[in-house]
Motif scaffolding. Structure first.
Motif, PDB file in Angstrom:
ATOM      1  N   ARG A  80     -12.439  -1.816  -0.210  1.00  0.00           N
ATOM      2  CA  ARG A  80     -11.461  -1.104  -1.037  1.00  0.00           C
ATOM      3  C   ARG A  80     -10.596  -2.040  -1.884  1.00  0.00           C
ATOM      4  O   ARG A  80     -10.333  -1.755  -3.038  1.00  0.00           O
ATOM      5  CB  ARG A  80     -10.558  -0.250  -0.142  1.00  0.00           C
ATOM      6  CG  ARG A  80      -9.510   0.562  -0.898  1.00  0.00           C
ATOM      7  CD  ARG A  80      -8.665   1.389   0.032  1.00  0.00           C
ATOM      8  NE  ARG A  80      -7.640   2.121  -0.681  1.00  0.00           N
ATOM      9  CZ  ARG A  80      -7.792   3.343  -1.166  1.00  0.00           C
ATOM     10  NH1 ARG A  80      -8.950   3.970  -1.012  1.00  0.00           N
ATOM     11  NH2 ARG A  80      -6.811   3.967  -1.794  1.00  0.00           N
ATOM     12  N   GLU A  81     -10.152  -3.133  -1.302  1.00  0.00           N
ATOM     13  CA  GLU A  81      -9.245  -4.016  -2.016  1.00  0.00           C
ATOM     14  C   GLU A  81     -10.006  -4.900  -3.007  1.00  0.00           C
ATOM     15  O   GLU A  81     -11.199  -5.150  -2.863  1.00  0.00           O
ATOM     16  CB  GLU A  81      -8.459  -4.867  -1.023  1.00  0.00           C
ATOM     17  CG  GLU A  81      -7.629  -4.051  -0.041  1.00  0.00           C
ATOM     18  CD  GLU A  81      -6.636  -3.129  -0.733  1.00  0.00           C
ATOM     19  OE1 GLU A  81      -6.103  -3.509  -1.796  1.00  0.00           O
ATOM     20  OE2 GLU A  81      -6.396  -2.023  -0.216  1.00  0.00           O
ATOM     21  N   SER A  82      -9.297  -5.366  -4.019  1.00  0.00           N
ATOM     22  CA  SER A  82      -9.941  -6.137  -5.095  1.00  0.00           C
ATOM     23  C   SER A  82     -10.542  -7.441  -4.582  1.00  0.00           C
ATOM     24  O   SER A  82     -11.570  -7.898  -5.093  1.00  0.00           O
ATOM     25  CB  SER A  82      -8.919  -6.431  -6.197  1.00  0.00           C
ATOM     26  OG  SER A  82      -7.837  -7.201  -5.693  1.00  0.00           O
ATOM     27  N   LYS A 121      -5.293  -1.741  -8.980  1.00  0.00           N
ATOM     28  CA  LYS A 121      -4.649  -2.728  -8.123  1.00  0.00           C
ATOM     29  C   LYS A 121      -3.182  -2.811  -8.518  1.00  0.00           C
ATOM     30  O   LYS A 121      -2.846  -3.229  -9.626  1.00  0.00           O
ATOM     31  CB  LYS A 121      -5.314  -4.096  -8.265  1.00  0.00           C
ATOM     32  CG  LYS A 121      -4.671  -5.155  -7.386  1.00  0.00           C
ATOM     33  CD  LYS A 121      -5.286  -6.518  -7.572  1.00  0.00           C
ATOM     34  CE  LYS A 121      -4.590  -7.571  -6.710  1.00  0.00           C
ATOM     35  NZ  LYS A 121      -5.161  -8.921  -6.892  1.00  0.00           N
ATOM     36  N   GLN A 167      -2.316   4.989  -0.968  1.00  0.00           N
ATOM     37  CA  GLN A 167      -2.524   3.569  -0.688  1.00  0.00           C
ATOM     38  C   GLN A 167      -2.756   3.414   0.807  1.00  0.00           C
ATOM     39  O   GLN A 167      -1.977   3.931   1.616  1.00  0.00           O
ATOM     40  CB  GLN A 167      -1.309   2.737  -1.102  1.00  0.00           C
ATOM     41  CG  GLN A 167      -1.196   2.496  -2.587  1.00  0.00           C
ATOM     42  CD  GLN A 167      -0.035   1.577  -2.909  1.00  0.00           C
ATOM     43  OE1 GLN A 167       1.124   1.955  -2.809  1.00  0.00           O
ATOM     44  NE2 GLN A 167      -0.359   0.350  -3.277  1.00  0.00           N
ATOM     45  N   CYS A 210      -2.766   1.177   4.009  1.00  0.00           N
ATOM     46  CA  CYS A 210      -2.149  -0.052   4.507  1.00  0.00           C
ATOM     47  C   CYS A 210      -2.754  -0.397   5.862  1.00  0.00           C
ATOM     48  O   CYS A 210      -2.870   0.475   6.724  1.00  0.00           O
ATOM     49  CB  CYS A 210      -0.641   0.117   4.639  1.00  0.00           C
ATOM     50  SG  CYS A 210       0.167   0.666   3.115  1.00  0.00           S
ATOM     51  N   GLN A 254      -1.725  -3.834  -3.306  1.00  0.00           N
ATOM     52  CA  GLN A 254      -2.786  -3.050  -2.677  1.00  0.00           C
ATOM     53  C   GLN A 254      -3.342  -2.025  -3.652  1.00  0.00           C
ATOM     54  O   GLN A 254      -2.660  -1.577  -4.584  1.00  0.00           O
ATOM     55  CB  GLN A 254      -2.269  -2.345  -1.427  1.00  0.00           C
ATOM     56  CG  GLN A 254      -1.927  -3.311  -0.301  1.00  0.00           C
ATOM     57  CD  GLN A 254      -1.585  -2.587   0.969  1.00  0.00           C
ATOM     58  OE1 GLN A 254      -0.910  -1.572   0.959  1.00  0.00           O
ATOM     59  NE2 GLN A 254      -2.046  -3.115   2.097  1.00  0.00           N
ATOM     60  N   THR A 255      -4.596  -1.644  -3.425  1.00  0.00           N
ATOM     61  CA  THR A 255      -5.271  -0.687  -4.300  1.00  0.00           C
ATOM     62  C   THR A 255      -4.658   0.696  -4.170  1.00  0.00           C
ATOM     63  O   THR A 255      -4.415   1.177  -3.064  1.00  0.00           O
ATOM     64  CB  THR A 255      -6.767  -0.631  -3.970  1.00  0.00           C
ATOM     65  OG1 THR A 255      -7.345  -1.927  -4.183  1.00  0.00           O
ATOM     66  CG2 THR A 255      -7.483   0.382  -4.841  1.00  0.00           C
TER      67      THR A 255
END
Length: 480
Positions: free
Chosen positions: A102-104, A232, A261, A263, A293-294
């Protein structure tokens, strides 16, 4: 009548399964939940080809006639289901049913994953007659070999088999992507997919401008259409201001706006709103976010909004990120303390800051306590032993504190507050009682410990904290 949702989908699926079970019973063909699921999945017709369609509709529309033929053809095949568990290569855990990037940072490099395939037999299956001779040659397929690389074949026995796959999302475009690694029987390819490893990759948009602003123009909406954007959030951002402009329609339009988002180890940050446009106009919103965070933005036109009209709603959406960071979120004041200094900074762009101090509780006292007694023991029931062999433990912590006068008490456990449901602390229960064991407050929480207030009279108090957990701990509790 036009209806949708799980209230319609569930009865339809149950009715289809009932027809198949009835037909198999009439023909004397035994079925299991696993064989029924394989039949439905491998004979369904896909609804769409986009990743959103795959994630929202699964394998597609149920085809009862084709599932019936599949069950007839597979009546002589042993009842075996295949469990796939995935871990990051080189790590012992945790295991997952698929891969979710999910995150860049996860989409900027190739990663390797270990997949374990374990066949599961009926509990009454004979070890010598069914488990020992079990051997299948499985051909592995990747829905996109340029992104997901997997071996061509594996030989599967009753002990299971592991193999590695490599995911390289560096050349993917921005947005949502879905892939699969699935296995088929080399000797009986008509059986279709025996197991699937779902792979979801999100490549968010990265903002470089100062101040960070992103716009989506000319989005066309019809009833039930959903537009998803992944961004992002810049580091240092604490809130976002949105502007939504609509045009091109003559009757009222209703929209849902959701922002999420995720976490790590905490509850997701969510914001949602329902807005109705009676005519072409502009509306603004703002909400808090967490930087770095995305963020998933979903805009949907309500499925019955605009039905009967041929007009397409045009939407322009703009998001401007802002941030002010303070070195303290809350200040505890004491009459003997010197003036306190709070430092704030705006890392993204110049901001107007108008400080406002609100004294919420003039007599608030926060006192940390350590447990006066601790007991850790395994729970005795069979249900408390997980299939993986891990034992669920019970931890009882007892705290003693004294009130000089009647007050409002709020127990807070920093390690447990604001946790997501899926964590190692399965359930929590606490009880506040006086010296005569008269209970003044009880609270039970499954997975998330919320700080709850209770009124207590003066005197000696006991706080009893019960945790069901996979790990033992002794923690501080703060009582306000």
């Amino acid at each position: 009548m036009l209806m949708n949702g799980t209230s319609m989908a569930s009865p339809s699926a149950c009715g289809a399964v009932a027809l198949l079970v009835s037909a198999m019973k009439a023909e004397g063909i035994p079925v299991s939940p696993y064989s029924m699921r394989n039949a439905l999945q491998n004979t369904a017709i896909a609804i769409g080809n986009s990743p959103e369609d795959k994630l929202s509709t699964g394998e597609g529309l149920i085809q009862v006639d084709r599932a019936y033929e599949y069950l007839q053809q597979s009546k002589s095949i042993p009842c075996v289901t295949y469990k796939a568990r995935v871990t990051a290569c080189g790590k012992s855990g945790p295991t997952a049913r698929g891969i979710y990037l999910r995150e860049s940072s996860a989409s900027e490099r190739a990663t390797e994953w270990t997949v374990q395939i374990q066949p599961k037999f009926h509990e009454d299956a004979s070890y010598m007659d069914q488990l020992v001779p079990f051997e299948e040659c499985i051909q592995l397929h990747s829905s996109e070999p340029l992104v997901v690389q997997a071996p061509e074949y594996i030989l599967l026995t009753n002990n299971g088999r592991t193999f590695n796959i490599v995911i390289n999302p560096t050349n993917l475009s921005h947005g949502l992507h879905y892939f699969e690694v699935y296995g088929t029987d080399c000797r009986l390819p008509w059986r279709g997919s025996l197991f699937r490893v779902p792979i979801t990759v999100i490549k968010p948009l990265t903002l470089q401008d100062k101040p960070p602003i992103i716009s989506f123009t000319g989005m066309a909406f019809s009833p039930g259409y959903i537009e998803r954007k992944f961004i992002k959030v810049p580091k240092g951002a604490t809130w976002v201001e949105e502007t939504m402009r609509t045009s091109g329609f003559d009757t009222a339009r209703r929209f849902f706006i959701d922002v999420v988002q995720i976490c790590p180890l905490k509850r997701p940050i969510k914001w949602e709103n329902v807005v109705t446009f009676s005519s072409s106009s502009l509306k603004r919103f703002n909400f808090p976010i967490q930087g770095g965070q995305t963020m998933e933005l979903a805009i949907a036109q309500f499925w019955s909004s605009g039905v009967g009209s041929n007009d397409v709603t045009l939407v322009d959406f703009e998001m401007e990120f802002h941030g002010i960071e303070a070195d303290q979120e809350a200040v505890m004041l004491d009459g003997s303390d010197a003036p306190l200094r709070i430092e704030a900074k705006a890392p993204l762009s110049s901001e107007q800051l108008r400080p406002i101090a609100v004294l919420k509780k003039a007599n608030l006292i926060r006192t940390p306590y350590r447990p006066s007694d601790c007991s850790l023991f395994p729970l005795p029931e069979k249900r408390d032993l997980l299939p993986t062999g891990k034992q669920i433990l019970a931890l009882i912590l007892t705290y003693k504190f004294k009130l000089e006068e009647t007050a409002e008490v709020t127990p807070r456990l920093p390690l447990l507050n604001n946790r997501i449901y899926d964590n190692k602390f399965e359930s929590q229960f606490y009880m506040v009682s006086d010296s005569n064991k008269c209970v003044t407050r009880k609270t039970c929480s499954h997975g998330v410990a919320h700080a709850c207030r209770s009124n207590s009279k003066e005197g000696l108090k006991l706080l009893l904290m019960w945790l069901q957990t996979l790990v033992g701990l002794s923690t501080l509790v703060a009582v306000e």
